[in-house]
Design a protein around this motif. Structure first.
Motif, PDB file in Angstrom:
ATOM      1  N   LEU A   1       0.819  -1.200   0.000  1.00  0.00           N
ATOM      2  CA  LEU A   1       0.000   0.000   0.000  1.00  0.00           C
ATOM      3  C   LEU A   1       0.863   1.264   0.000  1.00  0.00           C
ATOM      4  CD1 LEU A   1      -2.868  -1.009   2.468  1.00  0.00           C
ATOM      5  CD2 LEU A   1      -2.934  -0.941  -0.035  1.00  0.00           C
ATOM      6  N   ALA A   2       1.969   1.238   0.741  1.00  0.00           N
ATOM      7  CA  ALA A   2       2.868   2.391   0.778  1.00  0.00           C
ATOM      8  C   ALA A   2       3.517   2.613  -0.591  1.00  0.00           C
ATOM      9  CB  ALA A   2       3.932   2.192   1.851  1.00  0.00           C
TER      10      ALA A   2
ATOM     11  N   ARG B   1      -8.547   1.379  -5.901  1.00  0.00           N
ATOM     12  CA  ARG B   1      -7.399   1.467  -4.983  1.00  0.00           C
ATOM     13  C   ARG B   1      -6.081   1.319  -5.731  1.00  0.00           C
ATOM     14  NH1 ARG B   1      -4.248   2.814  -2.254  1.00  0.00           N
ATOM     15  NH2 ARG B   1      -3.875   2.671  -0.019  1.00  0.00           N
ATOM     16  N   ALA B   2      -6.094   0.587  -6.843  1.00  0.00           N
ATOM     17  CA  ALA B   2      -4.883   0.401  -7.648  1.00  0.00           C
ATOM     18  C   ALA B   2      -4.606   1.587  -8.559  1.00  0.00           C
ATOM     19  CB  ALA B   2      -4.998  -0.874  -8.484  1.00  0.00           C
TER      20      ALA B   2
ATOM     21  N   TRP C   1      -8.648 -12.900  -7.621  1.00  0.00           N
ATOM     22  CA  TRP C   1      -7.690 -11.813  -7.451  1.00  0.00           C
ATOM     23  C   TRP C   1      -8.378 -10.451  -7.390  1.00  0.00           C
ATOM     24  CZ3 TRP C   1      -2.319 -12.257 -10.249  1.00  0.00           C
ATOM     25  CH2 TRP C   1      -1.704 -13.465  -9.874  1.00  0.00           C
ATOM     26  N   ILE C   2      -9.643 -10.374  -7.818  1.00  0.00           N
ATOM     27  CA  ILE C   2     -10.358  -9.099  -7.829  1.00  0.00           C
ATOM     28  C   ILE C   2     -11.379  -9.045  -6.697  1.00  0.00           C
ATOM     29  CG2 ILE C   2     -11.747  -7.511  -9.208  1.00  0.00           C
ATOM     30  CD1 ILE C   2      -8.886  -8.013 -10.243  1.00  0.00           C
ATOM     31  N   ASP C   3     -12.221 -10.022  -6.611  1.00  0.00           N
ATOM     32  CA  ASP C   3     -13.047 -10.263  -5.428  1.00  0.00           C
ATOM     33  C   ASP C   3     -13.420 -11.738  -5.458  1.00  0.00           C
ATOM     34  OD1 ASP C   3     -15.173 -10.351  -7.247  1.00  0.00           O
ATOM     35  OD2 ASP C   3     -16.329  -8.774  -6.284  1.00  0.00           O
ATOM     36  N   ARG C   4     -14.652 -12.079  -5.052  1.00  0.00           N
ATOM     37  CA  ARG C   4     -15.055 -13.486  -5.041  1.00  0.00           C
ATOM     38  C   ARG C   4     -14.102 -14.359  -4.235  1.00  0.00           C
ATOM     39  NH1 ARG C   4     -16.942 -15.633 -10.765  1.00  0.00           N
ATOM     40  NH2 ARG C   4     -18.229 -16.953  -9.426  1.00  0.00           N
TER      41      ARG C   4
ATOM     42  N   GLY D   1      -4.174  -9.354  -6.199  1.00  0.00           N
ATOM     43  CA  GLY D   1      -4.825  -8.656  -7.299  1.00  0.00           C
ATOM     44  C   GLY D   1      -4.435  -7.197  -7.364  1.00  0.00           C
ATOM     45  N   LEU D   2      -4.278  -6.576  -6.203  1.00  0.00           N
ATOM     46  CA  LEU D   2      -3.851  -5.175  -6.158  1.00  0.00           C
ATOM     47  C   LEU D   2      -2.459  -5.029  -6.750  1.00  0.00           C
ATOM     48  CD1 LEU D   2      -4.655  -2.323  -5.109  1.00  0.00           C
ATOM     49  CD2 LEU D   2      -3.404  -2.899  -3.011  1.00  0.00           C
TER      50      LEU D   2
END
Length: 342
Positions: free
Chosen positions: A172-173, A214-215, A287-290, A299-300
């Motif tokens: 995230l950083a 977020r990506a 990788w995306i949801d599910r 996925g991010l």
């Protein structure tokens, strides 16, 4: 009558578990919950909770809310492939009931995801009925690291939790640094195609597409539409897609991915004309949801590399090997790596 007696007896037994040694935990809803000092058997209320539990302490997982497919099982250690299907207490298609939960004799029930009034009410009611502690853990993307640390403490695996949380925070950083000076106009315009038709998607701000946003992608669904203020899934028309004209399409649906390249309906879309339609892996978790759980961290990493290849340089195969080893307890062979995107 006999079933009622059995159920009452099971509730009484469940209420006595861990009574001798206990501790208090404050969950994400601000509820103070008394849990056993040692938690050995955990009932995951839904798929996101099951993934969080699996990455932290798979030996505590009583069963899968939904059994993994044969393809997904290839990406799980053998010890966890045959766990029973326990059903889900929350979300769409909830299939578990009180008796099913009690039969599994858990030390703890927990849910990972939204912490709304309905979820709090369900947790309070089931805890009162069964005597089994029920924790609610905030599943919002930005709270992933804190969720790992909280459940790591609950499960008695703080070192493991810290390693995973540190991995998340580093990613995230890095991404924040990349996006800090990236203007909105310079970010890719992205569409998530969820079904074989490709017309179901997630609106801006929904849990289904927050990883794209977020990506650093701009979700085109909901822009300049009456549905822009909603949060959730929606059906797009071909006319809406042509108007939105995304330059990047993400999908996990193999049928859509195979057909989109020759489809006259999708031919005018920039993403198709420029060859920027990408198939996201789904095994053992999407990788995306599910589900929308910690599985989205890989996925991010993948999406940020697709969106900003010059700034987020990476080798997605090496990233996958590292992530699966650290989070999923499995070493990817060349065959398994190839199957992820075949």
């Amino acid at each position: 009558m006999r079933n009622a007696v059995i159920l009452v007896t099971m509730v009484a037994l469940a209420g006595s578990v861990g009574a001798a040694q206990a501790r208090s935990v404050t969950d994400s809803a601000g509820r103070t919950v008394t849990i056993p000092d040692t938690v050995q058997r955990v009932y995951a209320a839904g798929p996101p909770a099951a993934v969080l539990l699996y990455v932290l302490a798979p030996d505590r997982l009583i069963g899968w809310p939904r059994a993994p497919s044969p393809e997904d099982e290839r990406y799980l250690p053998e010890a966890y492939r045959g766990l029973p299907e326990t059903g889900r207490l929350t979300g769409r298609g909830n299939t578990a009931n009180l008796e099913v939960v009690l039969r599994t004799k858990p030390d703890l029930i927990f849910d990972f995801g939204a912490v709304r009034r309905a979820h709090i009410s369900l947790a309070d009611r089931l805890q009162a009925q069964t005597g089994i502690p029920y924790l609610l853990i905030d599943g919002r993307f930005e709270h992933t690291a804190s969720a790992l640390r909280l459940m790591g403490d609950v499960l008695g695996v703080p070192e493991r939790a810290e390693a995973l949380a540190a991995h998340v925070e580093t990613l995230l950083a890095d991404l924040e640094s990349v996006l800090a000076d990236m203007p909105e106009s310079g970010r890719p315009r992205v569409y998530l195609a969820r079904t074989p038709s490709g017309l179901e998607t997630g609106l801006q701000g929904s849990i289904n597409t927050e990883i794209i946003e977020r990506a650093g992608g701009r979700n085109v669904a909901g822009v300049n539409s009456d549905e822009a203020s909603r949060r959730g899934l929606t059906q797009m028309s071909v006319e809406q897609l042509i108007l939105a004209n995304p330059d990047t399409i993400i999908t996990w649906d193999r049928t859509f991915y195979a057909q989109v390249w020759s489809s006259r309906l999708w031919e005018p879309i920039d993403a198709v004309r420029q060859g920027r339609v990408f198939l996201a892996p789904t095994s053992p978790f999407g990788w995306i949801d599910r589900p929308p759980s910690v599985n989205r961290i890989i996925g991010l990493r993948w999406l940020s590399g697709l969106f900003y290849p010059d700034r987020m340089r990476s080798d997605w195969q090496e990233d996958a090997r590292s992530f699966y080893r650290l989070f999923y307890h499995v070493d990817l062979t060349d065959e398994l790596l190839t199957r992820l995107t075949d």
